[in-house]
Structure formats: C-alpha cells, structure tokens
Scaffold this motif. Sequence first.
Motif, PDB file in Angstrom:
ATOM      1  N   THR A 124      12.645 -10.420  -4.807  1.00 11.62           N
ATOM      2  CA  THR A 124      12.455 -10.124  -6.230  1.00 11.62           C
ATOM      3  C   THR A 124      11.086 -10.587  -6.711  1.00 11.62           C
ATOM      4  N   GLY A 125      10.568 -11.663  -6.105  1.00 14.63           N
ATOM      5  CA  GLY A 125       9.212 -12.099  -6.435  1.00 14.63           C
ATOM      6  C   GLY A 125       8.194 -11.030  -6.096  1.00 14.63           C
ATOM      7  N   GLN A 126       8.389 -10.390  -4.948  1.00 17.67           N
ATOM      8  CA  GLN A 126       7.477  -9.304  -4.548  1.00 17.67           C
ATOM      9  C   GLN A 126       7.599  -8.119  -5.487  1.00 17.67           C
ATOM     10  N   ILE A 127       8.819  -7.795  -5.890  1.00 21.68           N
ATOM     11  CA  ILE A 127       9.030  -6.677  -6.815  1.00 21.68           C
ATOM     12  C   ILE A 127       8.317  -6.933  -8.137  1.00 21.68           C
ATOM     13  N   VAL A 128       8.465  -8.140  -8.654  1.00 22.23           N
ATOM     14  CA  VAL A 128       7.825  -8.497  -9.919  1.00 22.23           C
ATOM     15  C   VAL A 128       6.310  -8.447  -9.789  1.00 22.23           C
ATOM     16  N   SER A 129       5.789  -8.982  -8.668  1.00 23.64           N
ATOM     17  CA  SER A 129       4.349  -8.994  -8.451  1.00 23.64           C
ATOM     18  C   SER A 129       3.786  -7.583  -8.378  1.00 23.64           C
ATOM     19  N   GLU A 130       4.478  -6.704  -7.664  1.00 18.47           N
ATOM     20  CA  GLU A 130       4.007  -5.319  -7.544  1.00 18.47           C
ATOM     21  C   GLU A 130       4.063  -4.607  -8.888  1.00 18.47           C
ATOM     22  N   ALA A 131       5.077  -4.917  -9.692  1.00 20.87           N
ATOM     23  CA  ALA A 131       5.180  -4.304 -11.021  1.00 20.87           C
ATOM     24  C   ALA A 131       4.017  -4.748 -11.909  1.00 20.87           C
ATOM     25  N   GLU A 132       3.650  -6.019 -11.801  1.00 19.05           N
ATOM     26  CA  GLU A 132       2.525  -6.527 -12.579  1.00 19.05           C
ATOM     27  C   GLU A 132       1.219  -5.877 -12.135  1.00 19.05           C
ATOM     28  N   GLN A 133       1.078  -5.666 -10.825  1.00 20.76           N
ATOM     29  CA  GLN A 133      -0.132  -5.025 -10.327  1.00 20.76           C
ATOM     30  C   GLN A 133      -0.242  -3.583 -10.801  1.00 20.76           C
ATOM     31  N   ARG A 134       0.908  -2.886 -10.861  1.00 23.81           N
ATOM     32  CA  ARG A 134       0.882  -1.499 -11.349  1.00 23.81           C
ATOM     33  C   ARG A 134       0.444  -1.433 -12.800  1.00 23.81           C
ATOM     34  N   LYS A 135       0.757  -2.472 -13.560  1.00 24.45           N
ATOM     35  CA  LYS A 135       0.331  -2.495 -14.958  1.00 24.45           C
ATOM     36  C   LYS A 135      -1.182  -2.636 -15.078  1.00 24.45           C
ATOM     37  N   LYS A 136      -1.832  -3.098 -14.026  1.00 31.53           N
ATOM     38  CA  LYS A 136      -3.261  -3.337 -14.069  1.00 31.53           C
ATOM     39  C   LYS A 136      -4.067  -2.133 -13.610  1.00 31.53           C
ATOM     40  N   LYS A 137      -3.448  -0.956 -13.660  1.00 33.86           N
ATOM     41  CA  LYS A 137      -4.125   0.275 -13.300  1.00 33.86           C
ATOM     42  C   LYS A 137      -3.959   1.297 -14.416  1.00 33.86           C
ATOM     43  N   LEU A 138      -4.937   2.159 -14.531  1.00 36.22           N
ATOM     44  CA  LEU A 138      -4.886   3.258 -15.486  1.00 36.22           C
ATOM     45  C   LEU A 138      -4.906   4.553 -14.694  1.00 36.22           C
ATOM     46  N   VAL A 139      -3.941   5.424 -14.951  1.00 36.18           N
ATOM     47  CA  VAL A 139      -3.897   6.727 -14.289  1.00 36.18           C
ATOM     48  C   VAL A 139      -4.317   7.788 -15.297  1.00 36.18           C
ATOM     49  N   ILE A 140      -5.355   8.547 -14.953  1.00 32.56           N
ATOM     50  CA  ILE A 140      -5.867   9.580 -15.855  1.00 32.56           C
ATOM     51  C   ILE A 140      -5.891  10.926 -15.138  1.00 32.56           C
ATOM     52  N   GLN A 141      -5.947  11.992 -15.920  1.00 35.92           N
ATOM     53  CA  GLN A 141      -6.133  13.332 -15.380  1.00 35.92           C
ATOM     54  C   GLN A 141      -7.616  13.656 -15.441  1.00 35.92           C
ATOM     55  N   TYR A 142      -8.211  13.793 -14.271  1.00 35.93           N
ATOM     56  CA  TYR A 142      -9.658  14.008 -14.211  1.00 35.93           C
ATOM     57  C   TYR A 142      -9.977  14.970 -13.068  1.00 35.93           C
ATOM     58  N   GLY A 143     -10.711  16.028 -13.376  1.00 37.68           N
ATOM     59  CA  GLY A 143     -11.060  16.997 -12.344  1.00 37.68           C
ATOM     60  C   GLY A 143      -9.862  17.725 -11.779  1.00 37.68           C
ATOM     61  N   GLY A 144      -8.830  17.923 -12.624  1.00 40.61           N
ATOM     62  CA  GLY A 144      -7.656  18.660 -12.189  1.00 40.61           C
ATOM     63  C   GLY A 144      -6.680  17.876 -11.346  1.00 40.61           C
ATOM     64  N   GLU A 145      -6.854  16.576 -11.256  1.00 34.93           N
ATOM     65  CA  GLU A 145      -5.925  15.770 -10.474  1.00 34.93           C
ATOM     66  C   GLU A 145      -5.795  14.372 -11.067  1.00 34.93           C
ATOM     67  N   GLY A 146      -4.760  13.662 -10.632  1.00 35.99           N
ATOM     68  CA  GLY A 146      -4.576  12.296 -11.096  1.00 35.99           C
ATOM     69  C   GLY A 146      -5.572  11.360 -10.436  1.00 35.99           C
TER      70      GLY A 146
END
Length: 243
Positions: A124-146
Amino acid sequence: MVETIKIAVCDDEKNIRSYLVSLIRKQDIECSIIEYDSADAYLLDGREHDLIFLDIEMDDFGTGLNGMGLARHIRGMEVQKQPIIIFVTGYEKYVYDAFDVGAFQYLVKPIDEQKFAEVFGRATGQIVSEAEQRKKKLVIQYGGEGKVILLNDIYYMESRNHNIILYLKNGNIEYYAKIGDLEKELAEQFYRIHRGYLINLFHVEGYDRTEVRMANGDRLLLSRYKYDGFVQAYMDYISEESL
C-alpha cells in the motif's frame, strides 16, 4: 494520499477469503474490498484494482484459468495502471512462478498475521507513492496526441489568446486550454498571481509586492489583489516540502 485503495481478494476457498478480508480490515488504511471465487468471476466483473490477493492454486473452471493463468492474463491486459499482485499459496515451490508475472510478494498458507501486515504495508505504501507521483505530472493534448509533462519541468504558464503557453526547462509549448481549469487541477503546487499567470511555487526564487522572480530569470507581474494569497500559498508550500 490516494482516496481509497481498491483491493480484490481472489480465492476459491471462502474461509481463506474471509480471513484475508479480516486481516485487511485490521490495517489502518482506507480501502474497498471485493471478493472473487474464480478467475471467471474476476474477469466478468471487469473492474480495475490497485491490489490483488490471488490464490495460485485457485480452480480453473469457467475460463480455464487458475490463479497463475489469471495473473498472466492481467499482465497482458492494456490498462492504464497494472495492479500489485500478492500471491497466496499453500506451497513455496510456486515462488519462482510468482516472480515471473511480476508478483510483489507471496504469502504462504496458513498466513502469518505479522507477515501479512508487513507485506500489506509495503504494497500500500507503493500504491500511495505511485499515486502521488502521478499527481506530479500534467497530461496535455499537443500535436494530435497526449503528452506527459513533469510539473517540476514547468516554470510557469501564461494565458494568451485562449491558449496556454508552458514555459519549460527545455523550451516552450503552446496549446489550447483554460487557465482556470489548470488553476484548479494544479492547486497544490501552482498559484495564479495574475489573471494571465499561473506559476510553479517550486521555481519561485523571490518576490516583492509587485513581481515574482522565477528560477529561469523571468519577472512576472504580481497583482496587488493576489499578494496576500500568494504569500500564504508560498509559505504553506515550502513548509510542506520541508517535512
């Protein structure tokens, strides 16, 4: 912190499922638990899980998949995020097979409560850590792709002509988005110091009542109406980062 960790318990023996559920309930973490008595039941349900307790010797009726077969099937699925698998087995001889499918750990029946708590805590520690890391990214639509951008690679954002300009460590990107939406999405690390600027608090090098100096050397106008809120947000951010 993830809101709720989604856990599946897959075992064809009801008493084992009940015991695993009771052990999970004893742990100090918010979770939802769903029980499955076969691979068929798991696959028909179709839900995604963060963590799966899986009996290797589970009967293979229905789909023809036993526990190991289900694990291989899961690993072959195209999902946004693969679950952590913890095998539950009566025989240590399966340990090498378990690691072939990327199992996190295995627990030997009868399950030791202290061992369970230790393995569960790490998982569960790993799950929480990975969830926090995902929050530290921004996904945008650029050039027709993510396109995925690390938040710490962004100095600040500027709203211009209904587009957003991202000022990055390795150049700028302009794409369609609304600064108000980004302000809500990134509230933990970014602050809107002016109607046109959303800045990354991580890259603030200094400020006064009229401007904020960013790590890339840019000086940005600080609205006098935003000054108090910005100072509070910045102090809260650096206090949190120092913990």
